[in-house]
Enzyme design. Structure first.
Site, PDB file in Angstrom:
ATOM      1  N   PRO A   2       0.812  -1.213   0.000  1.00  0.00           N
ATOM      2  CA  PRO A   2       0.000   0.000   0.000  1.00  0.00           C
ATOM      3  C   PRO A   2       0.851   1.270   0.000  1.00  0.00           C
ATOM      4  O   PRO A   2       1.738   1.421   0.814  1.00  0.00           O
ATOM      5  CB  PRO A   2      -0.832  -0.113   1.278  1.00  0.00           C
ATOM      6  CG  PRO A   2      -0.135  -1.106   2.112  1.00  0.00           C
ATOM      7  CD  PRO A   2       0.608  -2.005   1.197  1.00  0.00           C
ATOM      8  N   GLU A   3       0.585   2.120  -0.963  1.00  0.00           N
ATOM      9  CA  GLU A   3       1.209   3.439  -1.021  1.00  0.00           C
ATOM     10  C   GLU A   3       0.097   4.455  -0.761  1.00  0.00           C
ATOM     11  O   GLU A   3      -1.003   4.072  -0.381  1.00  0.00           O
ATOM     12  CB  GLU A   3       1.881   3.628  -2.393  1.00  0.00           C
ATOM     13  CG  GLU A   3       2.886   2.502  -2.660  1.00  0.00           C
ATOM     14  CD  GLU A   3       3.554   2.547  -4.023  1.00  0.00           C
ATOM     15  OE1 GLU A   3       3.768   3.650  -4.544  1.00  0.00           O
ATOM     16  OE2 GLU A   3       3.882   1.472  -4.554  1.00  0.00           O
ATOM     17  N   HIS A  93      -3.732 -14.902   9.956  1.00  0.00           N
ATOM     18  CA  HIS A  93      -2.796 -13.777  10.090  1.00  0.00           C
ATOM     19  C   HIS A  93      -3.447 -12.543  10.708  1.00  0.00           C
ATOM     20  O   HIS A  93      -2.940 -11.436  10.544  1.00  0.00           O
ATOM     21  CB  HIS A  93      -2.195 -13.370   8.744  1.00  0.00           C
ATOM     22  CG  HIS A  93      -1.574 -14.497   7.989  1.00  0.00           C
ATOM     23  ND1 HIS A  93      -0.550 -15.254   8.503  1.00  0.00           N
ATOM     24  CD2 HIS A  93      -1.844 -15.023   6.770  1.00  0.00           C
ATOM     25  CE1 HIS A  93      -0.210 -16.177   7.623  1.00  0.00           C
ATOM     26  NE2 HIS A  93      -0.982 -16.060   6.568  1.00  0.00           N
ATOM     27  N   ARG A 112       2.898 -10.746   6.628  1.00  0.00           N
ATOM     28  CA  ARG A 112       4.345 -10.633   6.849  1.00  0.00           C
ATOM     29  C   ARG A 112       4.707 -10.026   8.199  1.00  0.00           C
ATOM     30  O   ARG A 112       5.898  -9.879   8.508  1.00  0.00           O
ATOM     31  CB  ARG A 112       5.000  -9.830   5.730  1.00  0.00           C
ATOM     32  CG  ARG A 112       5.067 -10.624   4.462  1.00  0.00           C
ATOM     33  CD  ARG A 112       5.960  -9.995   3.438  1.00  0.00           C
ATOM     34  NE  ARG A 112       5.730 -10.637   2.159  1.00  0.00           N
ATOM     35  CZ  ARG A 112       6.070 -10.140   0.988  1.00  0.00           C
ATOM     36  NH1 ARG A 112       6.659  -8.984   0.935  1.00  0.00           N
ATOM     37  NH2 ARG A 112       5.825 -10.783  -0.115  1.00  0.00           N
TER      38      ARG A 112
END
Length: 281
Positions: A2-3, A93, A112
């Site tokens: 995500p930017e 997760h 992650r």
DNA sequence: CGTTTTTCCTGGCAGC
DNA sequence: TGCTGCCAGGAAAAAC
């Protein structure tokens, strides 16, 4: 990854489902997500607090509460928020669950485990690492030509890592840097101080324009999956360079090359984006 | 001080 | 099929 456009899309999704909601309880399944040294303090201050706004600065989300506290949240690569009914089964997760007062829960998942959140008093929010040194938002009002020229003249770094550095400009990541460099016909390894003033002006316009248009399209979806906020974007259909290694440049037909620049995978057109001084690609 | 390298993580994929 | 090994990458921390 995500930017700015993706984080802005997440922010708007969060506003719709969480604004005005009070936190009833919190489950933390992976403590490292919370960077406060005292996890109990994090929970105590949030339970009973109401979310009055969700703000954004660069790629950082700021949850503002009615008790003068702010939760700063960064999604890094894989962080996602999603919303479930209270009796719904959380996804794999999922590291943090905020139980809300409307019989739903706001969940944070991150395969992650790179994303982080921290709780601070409102007046300390801008002192949080990362926010303390963050550069201007990429808008016409805040990212001026004069500023960009000044900092680029003063740096000999390669332009790509220079633009990825959030203390120079807020919000760009690997995808949009490759895009704006292609649009501006600047080689990713060009040194910042060797870019002409005319090119800097173009670069600045392209950064502002590209991020605004990508935000209108709800950002870029890189992974095929889910209804989590921010994953509904379709700007991937408008990318010119990123992910197009081997395919022809739409301006000149030359195949895009993929190289490493500052440890990052980088796609560029070897015909349109030429180094001014060195000849090595 | 400016710049580069390393570190954190795990899913996915290449190669055997 | 199952194993190993490597890669991706945002930003903080460490090293240069």
């Amino acid at each position: 990854m995500p930017e700015l456009p993706e984080v802005e899309t997440v922010r708007r999704g969060l506003l719709k489902i969480a604004k005005g909601r009070k936190i009833a309880a919190i489950d933390i399944h992976y403590e490292k997500t919370i960077t406060n040294e005292n996890i109990a303090w994090f929970k105590e201050n949030l339970i009973g607090a109401t979310i009055v706004n969700v703000d954004r600065r660069g790629k950082y989300l700021l949850f503002c509460f009615d008790n003068q506290m702010t939760m700063v949240s960064h999604l890094r690569m894989e962080g996602k928020y999603y919303n479930l009914p209270e009796d719904g089964e959380i996804h794999k997760h999922t590291h943090v669950v905020f139980h809300l007062d409307d019989d739903t829960k706001l969940c944070y998942s991150d395969s992650r485990k790179f994303g982080r959140m921290t709780l601070v008093k409102n007046d300390e929010a801008l002192q949080v690492a990362g926010l303390k040194t963050i550069g201007p938002e990429p808008t016409a009002e805040t990212l001026t030509v004069e500023y960009l020229q000044k900092i680029m003249h003063a740096s000999r770094r390669e332009i790509k890592p220079f633009l990825l550095d959030q203390s120079n400009v807020a919000g760009l990541g690997n995808i949009y840097v490759d895009e704006v460099l292609w649009m501006s016909k600047i080689h990713p390894k060009e040194h910042a101080n060797l870019v002409s003033d005319e090119q800097i002006e173009q670069l600045r316009d392209n950064i502002i324009q590209e991020l605004a248009v990508a935000t209108e399209h709800h950002g870029t979806t890189v992974h095929s999956y889910t209804n989590a906020f921010g994953n509904a974007g379709e700007f991937q259909n408008h990318l010119h360079a990123y992910g197009n290694a081997g395919k022809p440049c739409e301006r000149c037909g030359t195949p895009f090359k993929k190289i490493k620049v500052a440890q990052r995978g980088t796609t560029y057109c070897p015909h349109c984006q030429i180094l001014t001084e060195n000849e090595n690609d």
